[in-house]
Design a protein around this motif. Sequence first.
Motif, mmCIF file in Angstrom:
data_model
loop_
_atom_site.group_PDB
_atom_site.id
_atom_site.type_symbol
_atom_site.label_atom_id
_atom_site.label_comp_id
_atom_site.label_asym_id
_atom_site.label_seq_id
_atom_site.Cartn_x
_atom_site.Cartn_y
_atom_site.Cartn_z
ATOM 1 N N PRO A 16 0.933 -12.423 3.463
ATOM 2 C CA PRO A 16 1.871 -11.460 4.053
ATOM 3 C C PRO A 16 1.644 -10.052 3.480
ATOM 4 O O PRO A 16 1.248 -9.899 2.312
ATOM 5 N N ALA A 17 1.913 -9.049 4.272
ATOM 6 C CA ALA A 17 1.689 -7.657 3.861
ATOM 7 C C ALA A 17 2.468 -7.293 2.601
ATOM 8 O O ALA A 17 1.950 -6.612 1.716
ATOM 9 N N THR A 18 3.709 -7.758 2.504
ATOM 10 C CA THR A 18 4.515 -7.399 1.333
ATOM 11 C C THR A 18 3.959 -8.030 0.061
ATOM 12 O O THR A 18 3.935 -7.396 -0.993
ATOM 13 N N ARG A 19 3.506 -9.253 0.157
ATOM 14 C CA ARG A 19 2.919 -9.916 -1.013
ATOM 15 C C ARG A 19 1.646 -9.191 -1.447
ATOM 16 O O ARG A 19 1.416 -8.968 -2.645
ATOM 17 N N PHE A 20 0.812 -8.811 -0.482
ATOM 18 C CA PHE A 20 -0.414 -8.094 -0.808
ATOM 19 C C PHE A 20 -0.102 -6.797 -1.565
ATOM 20 O O PHE A 20 -0.699 -6.513 -2.600
ATOM 21 N N GLY A 21 0.827 -6.027 -1.042
ATOM 22 C CA GLY A 21 1.180 -4.771 -1.698
ATOM 23 C C GLY A 21 1.743 -4.973 -3.089
ATOM 24 O O GLY A 21 1.391 -4.264 -4.030
ATOM 25 N N GLU A 23 1.290 -7.576 -5.147
ATOM 26 C CA GLU A 23 0.307 -8.105 -6.095
ATOM 27 C C GLU A 23 -0.825 -7.121 -6.394
ATOM 28 O O GLU A 23 -1.375 -7.142 -7.479
ATOM 29 N N SER A 24 -1.160 -6.272 -5.437
ATOM 30 C CA SER A 24 -2.289 -5.366 -5.661
ATOM 31 C C SER A 24 -1.893 -4.083 -6.380
ATOM 32 O O SER A 24 -2.600 -3.645 -7.291
ATOM 33 N N VAL A 25 -0.772 -3.486 -5.989
ATOM 34 C CA VAL A 25 -0.384 -2.204 -6.594
ATOM 35 C C VAL A 25 1.106 -2.101 -6.918
ATOM 36 O O VAL A 25 1.624 -1.011 -7.154
ATOM 37 N N ARG A 26 1.791 -3.245 -6.908
ATOM 38 C CA ARG A 26 3.232 -3.295 -7.214
ATOM 39 C C ARG A 26 4.069 -2.456 -6.258
ATOM 40 O O ARG A 26 5.040 -1.811 -6.661
ATOM 41 N N ASP A 27 3.662 -2.443 -4.991
ATOM 42 C CA ASP A 27 4.388 -1.694 -3.967
ATOM 43 C C ASP A 27 4.452 -2.545 -2.705
ATOM 44 O O ASP A 27 3.500 -2.571 -1.920
ATOM 45 N N PRO A 28 5.559 -3.256 -2.488
ATOM 46 C CA PRO A 28 5.645 -4.139 -1.322
ATOM 47 C C PRO A 28 5.568 -3.401 0.016
ATOM 48 O O PRO A 28 5.287 -3.999 1.040
ATOM 49 N N ARG A 29 5.762 -2.093 0.028
ATOM 50 C CA ARG A 29 5.692 -1.309 1.266
ATOM 51 C C ARG A 29 4.297 -0.739 1.529
ATOM 52 O O ARG A 29 4.084 -0.061 2.533
ATOM 53 N N LYS A 45 -6.740 3.216 -4.324
ATOM 54 C CA LYS A 45 -7.825 2.604 -3.541
ATOM 55 C C LYS A 45 -8.638 1.650 -4.404
ATOM 56 O O LYS A 45 -8.967 0.543 -3.975
ATOM 57 N N ARG A 46 -8.960 2.080 -5.618
ATOM 58 C CA ARG A 46 -9.732 1.217 -6.527
ATOM 59 C C ARG A 46 -8.952 -0.042 -6.886
ATOM 60 O O ARG A 46 -9.521 -1.134 -6.957
ATOM 61 N N ARG A 47 -7.652 0.081 -7.102
ATOM 62 C CA ARG A 47 -6.826 -1.087 -7.426
ATOM 63 C C ARG A 47 -6.781 -2.067 -6.257
ATOM 64 O O ARG A 47 -6.858 -3.281 -6.452
#
Length: 61
Positions: A16-21, A23-29, A45-47
Motif C-alpha cells: 500500500p502507498a501509505t506503508r511504502f511512504g 517505511e521508506s521515509v517515515r511519511d505516510p503521505r 530520493k536516495r532514501r
Amino acid sequence: MLLRAVEKFLRENGIPATRFGRESVRDPRLVFDLRQGREPGERIKRRIEHFMNTYRRSTGQ
C-alpha cells in the motif's frame, strides 16, 4: 520518473502507498504527495531508491 518507479514498485510488490511512504521515509503521505506533483529533494530520493533496492534484495526480486 521517480513516481513511475515507485508506482511500478507498489504494483509489483503489493505494498500500500501509505506503508511504502512510512517505511521508506517515515511519511505516510509521500506517494499521495508525489502524485500531486511534489518534487522531493536528493536526500529523500536516495532514501526511496535505497528502500526499494533493499526490499528487492530481501525478497529475491
